[in-house]
Structure formats: C-alpha cells, structure tokens
Write a protein that holds these residues in place. Structure first.
Motif, PDB file in Angstrom:
ATOM      1  N   GLN A  34       1.240  -1.198  -0.075  1.00 53.40           N
ATOM      2  CA  GLN A  34      -0.011  -0.471   0.012  1.00 53.40           C
ATOM      3  C   GLN A  34       0.872   0.995   0.572  1.00 53.40           C
ATOM      4  OE1 GLN A  34      -3.431   0.045  -0.546  1.00 53.40           O
ATOM      5  NE2 GLN A  34      -3.001  -2.377  -1.017  1.00 53.40           N
ATOM      6  N   PRO A  35       0.615   2.088  -0.878  1.00 52.26           N
ATOM      7  CA  PRO A  35       1.181   3.543  -0.860  1.00 52.26           C
ATOM      8  C   PRO A  35       1.688   4.363   0.121  1.00 52.26           C
ATOM      9  CG  PRO A  35       0.465   2.652  -3.311  1.00 52.26           C
ATOM     10  CD  PRO A  35      -0.576   2.403  -2.311  1.00 52.26           C
ATOM     11  N   PHE A  36       0.395   4.561   0.698  1.00 50.45           N
ATOM     12  CA  PHE A  36       0.531   5.096   1.761  1.00 50.45           C
ATOM     13  C   PHE A  36       0.890   4.084   2.602  1.00 50.45           C
ATOM     14  CE2 PHE A  36      -3.317   6.384  -0.711  1.00 50.45           C
ATOM     15  CZ  PHE A  36      -2.974   7.625  -1.347  1.00 50.45           C
ATOM     16  N   SER A  59       7.048  -4.846  -2.868  1.00 50.71           N
ATOM     17  CA  SER A  59       6.842  -3.281  -1.605  1.00 50.71           C
ATOM     18  C   SER A  59       6.616  -2.494  -2.808  1.00 50.71           C
ATOM     19  CB  SER A  59       7.841  -3.145  -1.123  1.00 50.71           C
ATOM     20  OG  SER A  59       8.365  -3.897   0.152  1.00 50.71           O
ATOM     21  N   ALA A  60       5.951  -1.530  -2.324  1.00 52.58           N
ATOM     22  CA  ALA A  60       5.372  -0.251  -3.356  1.00 52.58           C
ATOM     23  C   ALA A  60       6.369   0.579  -3.457  1.00 52.58           C
ATOM     24  CB  ALA A  60       4.426   1.003  -2.552  1.00 52.58           C
ATOM     25  N   ASP A  61       6.518   1.530  -4.721  1.00 50.29           N
ATOM     26  CA  ASP A  61       7.816   1.892  -5.435  1.00 50.29           C
ATOM     27  C   ASP A  61       7.134   3.315  -4.176  1.00 50.29           C
ATOM     28  OD1 ASP A  61       9.779   3.423  -6.540  1.00 50.29           O
ATOM     29  OD2 ASP A  61       9.247   3.539  -8.916  1.00 50.29           O
ATOM     30  N   PRO A  62       9.339   3.654  -4.456  1.00 52.44           N
ATOM     31  CA  PRO A  62       9.382   4.841  -3.134  1.00 52.44           C
ATOM     32  C   PRO A  62       8.829   6.539  -4.546  1.00 52.44           C
ATOM     33  CG  PRO A  62      11.077   3.397  -2.734  1.00 52.44           C
ATOM     34  CD  PRO A  62      10.288   2.612  -3.234  1.00 52.44           C
ATOM     35  N   GLY A  63       8.585   5.981  -5.547  1.00 52.83           N
ATOM     36  CA  GLY A  63       8.849   6.835  -6.423  1.00 52.83           C
ATOM     37  C   GLY A  63       6.955   7.266  -7.415  1.00 52.83           C
ATOM     38  N   ASP A  64       6.454   5.918  -6.580  1.00 59.75           N
ATOM     39  CA  ASP A  64       5.334   6.388  -6.395  1.00 59.75           C
ATOM     40  C   ASP A  64       4.450   7.633  -6.080  1.00 59.75           C
ATOM     41  OD1 ASP A  64       2.328   6.334  -6.881  1.00 59.75           O
ATOM     42  OD2 ASP A  64       2.940   4.260  -6.707  1.00 59.75           O
TER      43      ASP A  64
END
Length: 186
Positions: A34-36, A59-64
């Motif tokens: 989950q990005p949040f 894991s979500a991408d920190p750049g998202d």
C-alpha cells in the motif's frame, strides 16, 4: 501556558538530539504494497534518522506519487535500495554490520521492551495482510512483537514500524539519563 515551538527552536532541538544519537538504525520492508503505508514508513524513517532502508518483495515504489503524498518529500532523505529477494536484503543488512530483528507476532518472539535493539540494528517488517515471510523470520537474528492489550490483534504496518523505530531510539536516548534538554522557546 505552553505554546508551540517556533521553527528555529524545533531545528535547534532536533540538532541537539542528532548530536546525542550515535547508533545506526536501518529498516527492511518486505512486501508492503500500500503506497500510503510505505509513505508513512518513509516519513517515520526520516524522523528517527534511519540510515538505510531495504525494500524487497512486491513493496510499493518510493517514487510512486501516492507514496509521496504521505511521505511529503522524505523519500529523498532516506537512502533506499530494492532487492529482488528477502535473502538478498538480509545479506545487504548483515554486510553493512546490522543485526536484523523482525517485528512479528510469531512463535519464539520476545516483547519489544525485551528485544535486542542495541545500536546497529535493522528492524524488519512485513506485508500488511501476512506479516513477515517465513524466509524473513528464519533469516532474522531475533523476532519481537509489540504487546497489545486491546480487543484488536494487530496494528497497521506503518504504525507498528513507528513504534518499533521509536523504541530502538528511546533505548539509546535512555542511556543519556537526565542530560536530555527540554524544548526551550523564546
């Protein structure tokens, strides 16, 4: 009457705490999708001076941009590296001299207040639904859990990460005794 600190006072207080903080702290994040949640974790990492963040699994991408909405620019302040496997991330943490402590309700886990969180520790957290994988749990040097007395059996991964990182820093700062300065405003 108490009032909020001015921005210059906050910066001064933060500098004082940074000078008193010598231990290295890292985080391994496995399959936090989950990005949040990842954005909140990044912001917490920046707050507690996490030296390195290792991402693995899906894991979500920190750049998202959705991560950025919660991270508020802190992704740029926390060095992070993505690995294809948990084993590679564990090897990277150990190669940098960290002891890995997974945060998970698991057989053999010790309560957070009794966990080995001495400096140069890499905390590890897992996916929102499934927690840490068997590979992460078996590859960790220790496993800890956050004691809970309420009627809910688990915490959100970002909240659990914040609690664990805070406890790791608190341990180091507690050794300072009474020399910690209280905030002073002008």
């Amino acid at each position: 009457m108490s009032t909020q600190l001015r921005p210059t006072d906050v910066k001064r207080l933060n500098r004082q705490w940074r000078r008193r903080t010598e231990g290295r702290l890292a985080l391994l994040v496995e399959s936090v999708t989950q990005p949040f949640n990842l954005g909140s974790i990044l912001r917490t990492c920046a707050t507690f001076g996490v030296d390195q963040l290792w991402l693995t699994g899906n894991s979500a991408d920190p750049g998202d941009p959705k991560v950025g909405k919660t991270a508020l620019g802190t992704a740029a302040k926390v060095p992070h590296t993505r690995f294809a496997t948990t084993g590679e991330a564990l090897s990277a943490a150990r190669g940098d001299g960290y002891k890995v402590v997974a945060v998970e309700l698991a057989v053999g886990a010790v309560p957070l207040h009794a966990a080995p969180l001495e400096p140069d520790v890499c905390l590890a957290v897992g996916a929102e639904d499934h927690g840490c994988s068997p590979a992460l749990l078996s590859g960790a040097d220790a496993v800890t859990y956050i004691p809970q007395i309420g009627r809910v059996g688990s915490l959100n991964v970002a909240v659990a990460t914040a609690i664990a990182l805070s406890e790791a820093r608190r341990r180091e700062w507690a050794a300072l005794g009474g020399e910690a300065d209280a905030p002073v405003g002008g």
